[in-house]
Write a protein that holds these residues in place. Structure first.
Motif, PDB file in Angstrom:
ATOM      1  N   ASP A   1       0.846  -1.196   0.000  1.00  7.93           N
ATOM      2  CA  ASP A   1       0.000   0.000   0.000  1.00  7.93           C
ATOM      3  C   ASP A   1       0.881   1.245   0.000  1.00  7.93           C
ATOM      4  N   THR A   2       1.493   1.485  -1.133  1.00 13.30           N
ATOM      5  CA  THR A   2       2.454   2.574  -1.305  1.00 13.30           C
ATOM      6  C   THR A   2       1.813   3.702  -2.108  1.00 13.30           C
ATOM      7  N   PRO A   3       2.440   4.867  -2.102  1.00  9.23           N
ATOM      8  CA  PRO A   3       1.936   5.934  -2.976  1.00  9.23           C
ATOM      9  C   PRO A   3       1.870   5.499  -4.446  1.00  9.23           C
ATOM     10  N   LEU A   4       2.833   4.697  -4.898  1.00  7.81           N
ATOM     11  CA  LEU A   4       2.804   4.227  -6.285  1.00  7.81           C
ATOM     12  C   LEU A   4       1.601   3.319  -6.513  1.00  7.81           C
ATOM     13  N   PHE A   5       1.332   2.411  -5.592  1.00  4.19           N
ATOM     14  CA  PHE A   5       0.175   1.523  -5.736  1.00  4.19           C
ATOM     15  C   PHE A   5      -1.106   2.346  -5.846  1.00  4.19           C
ATOM     16  N   ARG A   6      -1.240   3.370  -5.016  1.00  3.91           N
ATOM     17  CA  ARG A   6      -2.439   4.215  -5.070  1.00  3.91           C
ATOM     18  C   ARG A   6      -2.505   4.974  -6.396  1.00  3.91           C
ATOM     19  N   ARG A   7      -1.359   5.372  -6.946  1.00  2.00           N
ATOM     20  CA  ARG A   7      -1.334   6.011  -8.269  1.00  2.00           C
ATOM     21  C   ARG A   7      -1.803   5.042  -9.353  1.00  2.00           C
ATOM     22  N   ILE A   8      -1.364   3.795  -9.262  1.00  9.81           N
ATOM     23  CA  ILE A   8      -1.791   2.777 -10.229  1.00  9.81           C
ATOM     24  C   ILE A   8      -3.296   2.576 -10.123  1.00  9.81           C
ATOM     25  N   CYS A   9      -3.820   2.484  -8.909  1.00 12.30           N
ATOM     26  CA  CYS A   9      -5.265   2.317  -8.715  1.00 12.30           C
ATOM     27  C   CYS A   9      -6.027   3.502  -9.296  1.00 12.30           C
ATOM     28  N   ASP A  10      -5.558   4.714  -9.010  1.00 11.32           N
ATOM     29  CA  ASP A  10      -6.210   5.915  -9.535  1.00 11.32           C
ATOM     30  C   ASP A  10      -6.166   5.935 -11.061  1.00 11.32           C
ATOM     31  N   PHE A  11      -5.031   5.564 -11.614  1.00  5.17           N
ATOM     32  CA  PHE A  11      -4.863   5.513 -13.070  1.00  5.17           C
ATOM     33  C   PHE A  11      -5.864   4.524 -13.667  1.00  5.17           C
ATOM     34  N   HIS A  12      -5.968   3.357 -13.047  1.00  6.84           N
ATOM     35  CA  HIS A  12      -6.887   2.325 -13.525  1.00  6.84           C
ATOM     36  C   HIS A  12      -8.336   2.807 -13.436  1.00  6.84           C
ATOM     37  N   MET A  13      -8.700   3.379 -12.306  1.00  6.75           N
ATOM     38  CA  MET A  13     -10.082   3.828 -12.104  1.00  6.75           C
ATOM     39  C   MET A  13     -10.443   4.988 -13.040  1.00  6.75           C
ATOM     40  N   SER A  14      -9.463   5.758 -13.454  1.00  5.11           N
ATOM     41  CA  SER A  14      -9.722   6.884 -14.351  1.00  5.11           C
ATOM     42  C   SER A  14      -9.997   6.418 -15.791  1.00  5.11           C
ATOM     43  N   GLY A  15      -9.608   5.178 -16.087  1.00  8.42           N
ATOM     44  CA  GLY A  15      -9.788   4.659 -17.435  1.00  8.42           C
ATOM     45  C   GLY A  15      -8.700   5.085 -18.408  1.00  8.42           C
ATOM     46  N   ARG A  16      -7.678   5.784 -17.930  1.00 13.33           N
ATOM     47  CA  ARG A  16      -6.609   6.265 -18.820  1.00 13.33           C
ATOM     48  C   ARG A  16      -5.790   5.132 -19.409  1.00 13.33           C
ATOM     49  N   GLY A  17      -5.757   3.982 -18.768  1.00 10.39           N
ATOM     50  CA  GLY A  17      -4.941   2.887 -19.255  1.00 10.39           C
ATOM     51  C   GLY A  17      -5.649   1.976 -20.235  1.00 10.39           C
ATOM     52  N   LEU A  18      -6.927   2.257 -20.513  1.00  9.84           N
ATOM     53  CA  LEU A  18      -7.673   1.388 -21.397  1.00  9.84           C
ATOM     54  C   LEU A  18      -7.270   1.612 -22.853  1.00  9.84           C
ATOM     55  N   PRO A  19      -7.208   0.514 -23.627  1.00 10.04           N
ATOM     56  CA  PRO A  19      -6.874   0.669 -25.036  1.00 10.04           C
ATOM     57  C   PRO A  19      -7.981   1.436 -25.761  1.00 10.04           C
ATOM     58  N   ALA A  20      -7.593   2.172 -26.788  1.00 10.26           N
ATOM     59  CA  ALA A  20      -8.560   2.971 -27.563  1.00 10.26           C
ATOM     60  C   ALA A  20      -9.412   2.090 -28.455  1.00 10.26           C
TER      61      ALA A  20
END
Length: 98
Positions: free
Chosen positions: A79-98
């Motif tokens: 449960d690191t700041p990086l892990f929370r960044r990854i979770c936020d990135f995932h939840m934002s949908g930014r990592g989804l393929p176009a």
């Protein structure tokens, strides 16, 4: 198809290795989550972030997925700041393929 959309050109060896491992997890969902984050953020990660990312690549995909999805509590060591960044990135949908 791996999903890898960024070239590893210009990355140091450690970042190239993390980028590759992020897209070759074994569980497609984790390829998309970790690989998508790595595509977007790998160049900007600090050494401490890279340490946390490498640690997150070690547990089984299903475990990490359960932490990211919130179906299981995240162990304190992950449960690191990086892990929370990854979770936020995932939840934002930014990592989804176009």
């Amino acid at each position: 198809m791996s999903g890898l959309t960024r070239s590893s050109d210009g990355l140091d060896e450690r970042r190239r290795r993390i980028l590759f491992r992020s897209w070759h997890r074994g569980m497609r969902e984790m390829d998309l989550i970790l690989g998508g984050f790595a595509n977007s953020e790998i160049e900007a990660l600090s050494d401490a972030d890279l340490d946390a990312f490498e640690a997150l690549l070690e547990p089984e995909d299903q475990k990490v997925f359960s932490w990211i999805s919130g179906s299981e509590p995240t162990p304190i060591e992950f449960d690191t700041p990086l892990f929370r960044r990854i979770c936020d990135f995932h939840m934002s949908g930014r990592g989804l393929p176009a």
